[in-house]
Design a protein around this motif. Structure first.
Motif, PDB file in Angstrom:
ATOM      1  N   LYS A  82       0.789  -1.232   0.000  1.00 53.65           N
ATOM      2  CA  LYS A  82       0.000   0.000   0.000  1.00 53.65           C
ATOM      3  C   LYS A  82       0.824   1.287   0.000  1.00 53.65           C
ATOM      4  O   LYS A  82       0.284   2.347  -0.322  1.00 53.65           O
ATOM      5  N   ALA A  83       2.073   1.241   0.376  1.00 53.30           N
ATOM      6  CA  ALA A  83       2.814   2.477   0.658  1.00 53.30           C
ATOM      7  C   ALA A  83       3.814   2.875  -0.422  1.00 53.30           C
ATOM      8  O   ALA A  83       4.672   3.723  -0.178  1.00 53.30           O
ATOM      9  N   MET A  84       3.720   2.314  -1.603  1.00 53.48           N
ATOM     10  CA  MET A  84       4.729   2.574  -2.629  1.00 53.48           C
ATOM     11  C   MET A  84       4.822   4.048  -3.029  1.00 53.48           C
ATOM     12  O   MET A  84       5.910   4.607  -3.139  1.00 53.48           O
ATOM     13  N   HIS A  85       3.662   4.670  -3.239  1.00 50.70           N
ATOM     14  CA  HIS A  85       3.675   6.064  -3.693  1.00 50.70           C
ATOM     15  C   HIS A  85       4.304   6.969  -2.645  1.00 50.70           C
ATOM     16  O   HIS A  85       5.178   7.792  -2.958  1.00 50.70           O
ATOM     17  N   ALA A  99       9.111  10.005  -0.387  1.00 50.92           N
ATOM     18  CA  ALA A  99       9.982  10.249   0.766  1.00 50.92           C
ATOM     19  C   ALA A  99      11.430   9.834   0.499  1.00 50.92           C
ATOM     20  O   ALA A  99      12.369  10.475   0.978  1.00 50.92           O
ATOM     21  N   TYR A 100      11.616   8.750  -0.280  1.00 52.33           N
ATOM     22  CA  TYR A 100      12.957   8.220  -0.554  1.00 52.33           C
ATOM     23  C   TYR A 100      13.096   7.971  -2.065  1.00 52.33           C
ATOM     24  O   TYR A 100      13.134   6.823  -2.505  1.00 52.33           O
ATOM     25  N   ALA A 137      15.505   8.070  -4.085  1.00 53.67           N
ATOM     26  CA  ALA A 137      16.738   7.453  -4.569  1.00 53.67           C
ATOM     27  C   ALA A 137      16.684   5.933  -4.542  1.00 53.67           C
ATOM     28  O   ALA A 137      17.504   5.266  -5.193  1.00 53.67           O
ATOM     29  N   LEU A 138      15.736   5.365  -3.802  1.00 56.42           N
ATOM     30  CA  LEU A 138      15.645   3.910  -3.708  1.00 56.42           C
ATOM     31  C   LEU A 138      14.996   3.317  -4.946  1.00 56.42           C
ATOM     32  O   LEU A 138      14.256   3.984  -5.662  1.00 56.42           O
ATOM     33  N   GLY A 139      15.256   2.035  -5.171  1.00 60.38           N
ATOM     34  CA  GLY A 139      14.583   1.323  -6.250  1.00 60.38           C
ATOM     35  C   GLY A 139      13.294   0.704  -5.746  1.00 60.38           C
ATOM     36  O   GLY A 139      13.218   0.265  -4.591  1.00 60.38           O
ATOM     37  N   TYR A 140      12.267   0.659  -6.587  1.00 63.09           N
ATOM     38  CA  TYR A 140      10.971   0.125  -6.185  1.00 63.09           C
ATOM     39  C   TYR A 140      10.489  -0.912  -7.193  1.00 63.09           C
ATOM     40  O   TYR A 140      10.754  -0.799  -8.391  1.00 63.09           O
ATOM     41  N   ALA A 141       9.801  -1.907  -6.685  1.00 60.84           N
ATOM     42  CA  ALA A 141       9.239  -2.964  -7.528  1.00 60.84           C
ATOM     43  C   ALA A 141       7.721  -2.925  -7.404  1.00 60.84           C
ATOM     44  O   ALA A 141       7.187  -2.568  -6.352  1.00 60.84           O
ATOM     45  N   ASP A 142       7.016  -3.306  -8.454  1.00 68.15           N
ATOM     46  CA  ASP A 142       5.563  -3.218  -8.435  1.00 68.15           C
ATOM     47  C   ASP A 142       4.889  -4.498  -7.946  1.00 68.15           C
ATOM     48  O   ASP A 142       3.662  -4.600  -7.941  1.00 68.15           O
ATOM     49  N   SER A 143       5.690  -5.480  -7.522  1.00 68.32           N
ATOM     50  CA  SER A 143       5.134  -6.707  -6.967  1.00 68.32           C
ATOM     51  C   SER A 143       6.190  -7.378  -6.105  1.00 68.32           C
ATOM     52  O   SER A 143       7.385  -7.057  -6.200  1.00 68.32           O
ATOM     53  N   LEU A 144       5.750  -8.325  -5.297  1.00 65.18           N
ATOM     54  CA  LEU A 144       6.692  -9.072  -4.472  1.00 65.18           C
ATOM     55  C   LEU A 144       7.652  -9.862  -5.356  1.00 65.18           C
ATOM     56  O   LEU A 144       8.865  -9.889  -5.106  1.00 65.18           O
TER      57      LEU A 144
END
Length: 434
Positions: free
Chosen positions: A356-359, A364-365, A367-374
């Motif tokens: 729920k908290a990706m956006h 907030a961070y 510079a980090l990398g994010y994935a759209d699924s586990l």
């Protein structure tokens, strides 16, 4: 009634008051937030709140405005639910939002009104605000004040408002007490205890409660440090001492510590205020509570480094969790993101996933990398860190990750997985204090 401030606390309170049968006007100066609320949408995730909000926007019992003049004309009972963030460069609370809200509604009030503070504030605030609203309002002495602290748990906020475990009323008059008893007539009829007290005690209740909960969490995390050094298991230790009714098992779960918008800043504000009134020595223990909590974050970074054989730079790391707790999209002072950022600083290729908290995490961070699924987060990961105990993460099994990860190493930062199951499957498992 009105609810001034429609953030997490205010939006929940407004919707719940409408559910209790009241006519409610929410007041805020954030156009985007007001637009969402008027459509029955919440700008944040809280289980059950959006449904309740939409229900009462549709019924007409709940509406929203940016006008204090309209608020003063609409009602003579006003709940103040604005934030008290940590002041920049200080441990103290920033009271500018509270002061502004009380001043604005008092100045707009042409007739007597009751202003009820719900925000978490330093002790002594209510007495100061009573003088302020009397002085600035055209209604003068007709402006009354009460303090009614909130005790919401993120993820359970609707339940905690409609069915609270206690209602605290800080008031100097039987008339205001009676008016607030009418507001909360339904939960009182259901048996919710009511504590009526003076302003200072009402202000201290929430602060003291948060200080106690933070102490309990940091105590078990301190015991986890001892268990790690001595070869003990903190989960069994917590079970054993939790059987003592004087101690209890709740909040004795070792992990990567507490975060969010309340506990960290509230215990720091408590320390600051204690110093201002000359009793700083009474709460010096909170300094160590804060220190233990932050140590768990650096400990998690170190643990990930050890699982990677001491070489972090360039290694792929999956971080499961961004919110500070499950069933919330709140990333304020999130241990998970703090740990992810620590690994990023050491050169790791970090991929974060949260249901729920990706956006909010990306804002907030960035510079980090994010994935759209586990699956995308763990793809090619050499170590997996479970840092927020969402149900889907708690249910993970080694088979769920087979063929996806590059290395079978997992750090269970919330001690929610079965170590034996993972080790039997060939994984290197590391928990907290186990």
């Amino acid at each position: 009634m009105t609810v001034i401030g429609t953030g997490y606390l205010g939006a929940t309170h407004a919707a719940a008051m409408a559910e209790l049968g009241h006519e409610v006007l929410g007041v805020d100066n954030n156009p985007a937030q007001l637009a969402a609320l008027r459509e029955g949408r919440t700008p944040f995730f809280e289980p059950g709140l959006e449904e309740l909000l939409a229900k009462h926007v549709a019924s007409g019992r709940l509406r929203f405005s940016d006008s204090y003049a309209e608020a003063a004309d609409f009602a003579d009972l006003h709940f103040i639910c604005v934030g008290t963030p940590q002041r920049s460069g200080s441990y103290a609370a920033d009271m500018s939002y509270v002061d502004s809200a009380f001043s604005a509604i008092a100045e707009a009030s042409q007739r007597p009104a009751l202003l009820v503070g719900k925000s978490t504030v330093p002790v002594g605030t209510a007495a100061r605000l009573q003088e302020l609203i009397t002085r600035v309002s055209p209604a003068g002495d007709g402006m009354q004040l009460a303090w009614n602290p909130e005790f919401l748990r993120e993820g359970f906020a609707v339940k905690d408002t409609l069915h609270p475990d206690r209602i605290v009323l800080g008031t100097e008059s039987s008339e205001t007490e009676q008016r607030l008893r009418e507001v909360y007539a339904r939960p009182i009829a259901e048996g919710t205890p009511v504590v009526v007290t003076d302003f200072p005690t009402a202000e201290l209740v929430k602060t003291a409660a948060n200080a106690f909960l933070a102490t309990k969490i940091s105590f078990i995390n301190a015991m986890a440090e001892v268990c790690e050094a001595a070869g003990g298991d903190v989960t069994v230790l917590a079970d054993a001492i939790g059987h003592d009714a004087r101690i209890g098992r709740r909040f004795l779960n070792a992990g990567v510590g507490f975060g969010g918008g309340c506990l960290p800043k509230d215990i720091r504000a408590f320390m600051a205020r204690a110093g201002e009134i000359g009793v700083d020595q009474a709460v010096t223990f909170l300094t160590e509570i804060d220190s233990i909590n932050l140590r768990r974050r650096t400990g998690a970074v170190d643990a990930a480094g050890e699982l990677l054989g001491g070489q972090v730079s360039g290694r792929r790391v999956a971080v499961l969790g961004a919110a500070f707790k499950p069933d919330s999209d709140d990333v304020r002072d999130s241990p998970a993101l703090d740990i992810a950022a620590g690994l990023h600083v050491h050169g790791a290729d970090v991929r974060v996933y949260d249901p729920k908290a990706m956006h909010r995490a990306a804002l907030a961070y960035p510079a980090l990398g994010y994935a759209d699924s586990l699956d995308a987060a763990v793809d090619g990961a050499e170590v997996v860190l479970l840092l927020t105990e969402w149900a889907e993460f708690r249910a993970l099994t080694p088979a769920d990750l087979d063929g996806k990860v590059a290395g079978k190493a997992i750090f269970d930062g919330r001690n929610v997985l079965d170590p034996a199951q993972w080790r039997e499957a060939g994984w290197t498992y590391r928990g907290v204090g186990r």
